[in-house]
Design a protein around this motif. Sequence first.
Motif, mmCIF file in Angstrom:
data_model
loop_
_atom_site.group_PDB
_atom_site.id
_atom_site.type_symbol
_atom_site.label_atom_id
_atom_site.label_comp_id
_atom_site.label_asym_id
_atom_site.label_seq_id
_atom_site.Cartn_x
_atom_site.Cartn_y
_atom_site.Cartn_z
ATOM 1 N N PHE A 42 0.819 -1.209 0.000
ATOM 2 C CA PHE A 42 0.000 0.000 0.000
ATOM 3 C C PHE A 42 0.855 1.263 0.000
ATOM 4 O O PHE A 42 0.723 2.111 -0.839
ATOM 5 N N GLY A 43 1.699 1.402 1.000
ATOM 6 C CA GLY A 43 2.573 2.573 1.050
ATOM 7 C C GLY A 43 3.790 2.336 0.177
ATOM 8 O O GLY A 43 4.384 1.262 0.196
ATOM 9 N N LEU A 44 4.176 3.339 -0.615
ATOM 10 C CA LEU A 44 5.307 3.187 -1.531
ATOM 11 C C LEU A 44 6.100 4.482 -1.556
ATOM 12 O O LEU A 44 5.518 5.576 -1.606
ATOM 13 N N TRP A 45 7.432 4.364 -1.516
ATOM 14 C CA TRP A 45 8.310 5.529 -1.605
ATOM 15 C C TRP A 45 9.435 5.192 -2.562
ATOM 16 O O TRP A 45 10.082 4.156 -2.442
ATOM 17 N N VAL A 46 9.659 6.071 -3.554
ATOM 18 C CA VAL A 46 10.693 5.857 -4.563
ATOM 19 C C VAL A 46 11.478 7.150 -4.747
ATOM 20 O O VAL A 46 10.894 8.224 -4.922
ATOM 21 N N GLU A 47 12.804 7.037 -4.701
ATOM 22 C CA GLU A 47 13.665 8.191 -4.972
ATOM 23 C C GLU A 47 15.063 7.695 -5.304
ATOM 24 O O GLU A 47 15.614 6.848 -4.598
ATOM 25 N N HIS A 48 15.645 8.211 -6.375
ATOM 26 C CA HIS A 48 17.017 7.882 -6.785
ATOM 27 C C HIS A 48 17.267 6.376 -6.825
ATOM 28 O O HIS A 48 18.290 5.884 -6.357
ATOM 29 N N GLY A 49 16.312 5.621 -7.356
ATOM 30 C CA GLY A 49 16.471 4.186 -7.484
ATOM 31 C C GLY A 49 16.184 3.387 -6.228
ATOM 32 O O GLY A 49 16.198 2.162 -6.257
ATOM 33 N N GLU A 50 15.926 4.042 -5.116
ATOM 34 C CA GLU A 50 15.576 3.357 -3.872
ATOM 35 C C GLU A 50 14.062 3.172 -3.827
ATOM 36 O O GLU A 50 13.309 4.106 -4.099
ATOM 37 N N VAL A 51 13.612 1.968 -3.472
ATOM 38 C CA VAL A 51 12.187 1.662 -3.399
ATOM 39 C C VAL A 51 11.906 1.024 -2.037
ATOM 40 O O VAL A 51 12.563 0.051 -1.657
ATOM 41 N N PHE A 52 10.955 1.599 -1.326
ATOM 42 C CA PHE A 52 10.505 1.049 -0.047
ATOM 43 C C PHE A 52 9.000 0.893 -0.105
ATOM 44 O O PHE A 52 8.311 1.675 -0.768
ATOM 45 N N VAL A 53 8.487 -0.115 0.596
ATOM 46 C CA VAL A 53 7.060 -0.377 0.574
ATOM 47 C C VAL A 53 6.585 -0.812 1.954
ATOM 48 O O VAL A 53 7.335 -1.402 2.721
ATOM 49 N N ASP A 55 3.802 -3.269 3.268
ATOM 50 C CA ASP A 55 2.987 -4.373 2.755
ATOM 51 C C ASP A 55 2.044 -4.816 3.871
ATOM 52 O O ASP A 55 2.493 -5.194 4.950
ATOM 53 N N ASN A 56 0.735 -4.748 3.615
ATOM 54 C CA ASN A 56 -0.261 -5.073 4.634
ATOM 55 C C ASN A 56 -0.619 -6.546 4.590
ATOM 56 O O ASN A 56 -1.001 -7.073 3.552
ATOM 57 N N GLY A 57 -0.515 -7.187 5.747
ATOM 58 C CA GLY A 57 -0.886 -8.596 5.876
ATOM 59 C C GLY A 57 -2.189 -8.735 6.623
ATOM 60 O O GLY A 57 -2.778 -7.753 7.054
ATOM 61 N N PRO A 58 -2.645 -9.976 6.802
ATOM 62 C CA PRO A 58 -3.899 -10.165 7.526
ATOM 63 C C PRO A 58 -3.791 -9.808 9.003
ATOM 64 O O PRO A 58 -4.707 -9.233 9.577
ATOM 65 N N HIS A 59 -2.652 -10.089 9.635
ATOM 66 C CA HIS A 59 -2.477 -9.796 11.059
ATOM 67 C C HIS A 59 -1.161 -9.093 11.361
ATOM 68 O O HIS A 59 -0.939 -8.642 12.473
ATOM 69 N N ILE A 60 -0.252 -9.053 10.390
ATOM 70 C CA ILE A 60 1.063 -8.419 10.519
ATOM 71 C C ILE A 60 1.282 -7.567 9.278
ATOM 72 O O ILE A 60 0.915 -7.961 8.180
ATOM 73 N N ASP A 61 1.887 -6.404 9.451
ATOM 74 C CA ASP A 61 2.322 -5.583 8.320
ATOM 75 C C ASP A 61 3.844 -5.578 8.310
ATOM 76 O O ASP A 61 4.489 -5.899 9.309
ATOM 77 N N ARG A 62 4.417 -5.183 7.187
ATOM 78 C CA ARG A 62 5.874 -5.092 7.123
ATOM 79 C C ARG A 62 6.299 -3.886 6.314
ATOM 80 O O ARG A 62 5.594 -3.414 5.425
ATOM 81 N N PHE A 63 7.471 -3.389 6.655
ATOM 82 C CA PHE A 63 8.139 -2.294 5.949
ATOM 83 C C PHE A 63 9.411 -2.896 5.377
ATOM 84 O O PHE A 63 10.156 -3.569 6.084
ATOM 85 N N LEU A 64 9.635 -2.703 4.073
ATOM 86 C CA LEU A 64 10.803 -3.326 3.479
ATOM 87 C C LEU A 64 11.379 -2.527 2.330
ATOM 88 O O LEU A 64 10.686 -1.746 1.676
ATOM 89 N N ARG A 65 12.669 -2.728 2.124
ATOM 90 C CA ARG A 65 13.381 -2.171 0.977
ATOM 91 C C ARG A 65 13.232 -3.175 -0.160
ATOM 92 O O ARG A 65 13.402 -4.378 0.041
ATOM 93 N N VAL A 95 -1.058 0.190 7.057
ATOM 94 C CA VAL A 95 -0.440 1.408 6.533
ATOM 95 C C VAL A 95 -1.035 1.725 5.163
ATOM 96 O O VAL A 95 -1.137 0.845 4.310
ATOM 97 N N VAL A 96 -1.449 2.989 4.961
ATOM 98 C CA VAL A 96 -2.058 3.361 3.685
ATOM 99 C C VAL A 96 -1.179 4.280 2.839
ATOM 100 O O VAL A 96 -1.385 4.387 1.643
ATOM 101 N N GLN A 97 -0.213 4.948 3.449
ATOM 102 C CA GLN A 97 0.642 5.845 2.682
ATOM 103 C C GLN A 97 1.897 6.117 3.477
ATOM 104 O O GLN A 97 1.907 6.016 4.709
ATOM 105 N N MET A 98 2.988 6.465 2.780
ATOM 106 C CA MET A 98 4.190 6.857 3.495
ATOM 107 C C MET A 98 4.983 7.857 2.677
ATOM 108 O O MET A 98 4.820 7.973 1.467
ATOM 109 N N ASP A 99 5.828 8.581 3.392
ATOM 110 C CA ASP A 99 6.717 9.543 2.769
ATOM 111 C C ASP A 99 8.006 9.539 3.576
ATOM 112 O O ASP A 99 8.044 9.045 4.701
#
Length: 195
Positions: A42-53, A55-65, A95-99
């Motif tokens: 859901f949340g996505l951030w992209v800059e200078h070739g770097e991508v982070f997201v 990802d929403n799960g059923p009971h756990i969410d994660r933040f990853l490169r 998580v619905v959005q990030m910056d």
Amino acid sequence: ILGKILRLTFEGKPVEQNPFRQDDDLTRGQNYVFAKGFRNPFGLWVEHGEVFVADNGPHIDRFLRVEGGGNYLWDGTDDSFNLRSEVLLVPNHGVVQMDRYPRDSNVLPEAFANMFFLTVPGNIARDPAPENRQPPTVLTIEYDLNNSALQGPAKEFLRFNGDYSQLLVGLAFGKDGLYFAPFDEDPTGTSGIYR
């Protein structure tokens, strides 16, 4: 194309460097895939070739490169989120959005220089039982881009403390601050964007 991050040109064509691209066929979903193995990125951030997201799960969410061609191994279980994550958010936050705090900004103290800001909608509107309520929140995650290194756990930056139904749905940095937007009107019938 479900469970994937897609990359395309402004004209709607697959990017030539996409890792799973086979040809110029605009109807072949595989040509657009940048990375796979997500449940609900859901949340996505992209800059200078770097991508982070986020990802929403059923009971756990994660933040990853995310790296092009990567498989992030969602297999239908929460356990699969443990395999390729920078931060796990337990229980899930949705998580619905990030910056990310802009590199050249000075609107917040220097301590926020390496921070991602994640919008968590909360569930006050969806779950009336007080013991199950999760308030709308903005979380921070400190991540050093220069060294590709996580600097600590997710921390609460801002929390909605009202007692009426509300969801937090948007967040972005402007030149003069961090802006965020709730979904529902407040008790006066007003809905706004806050800084």
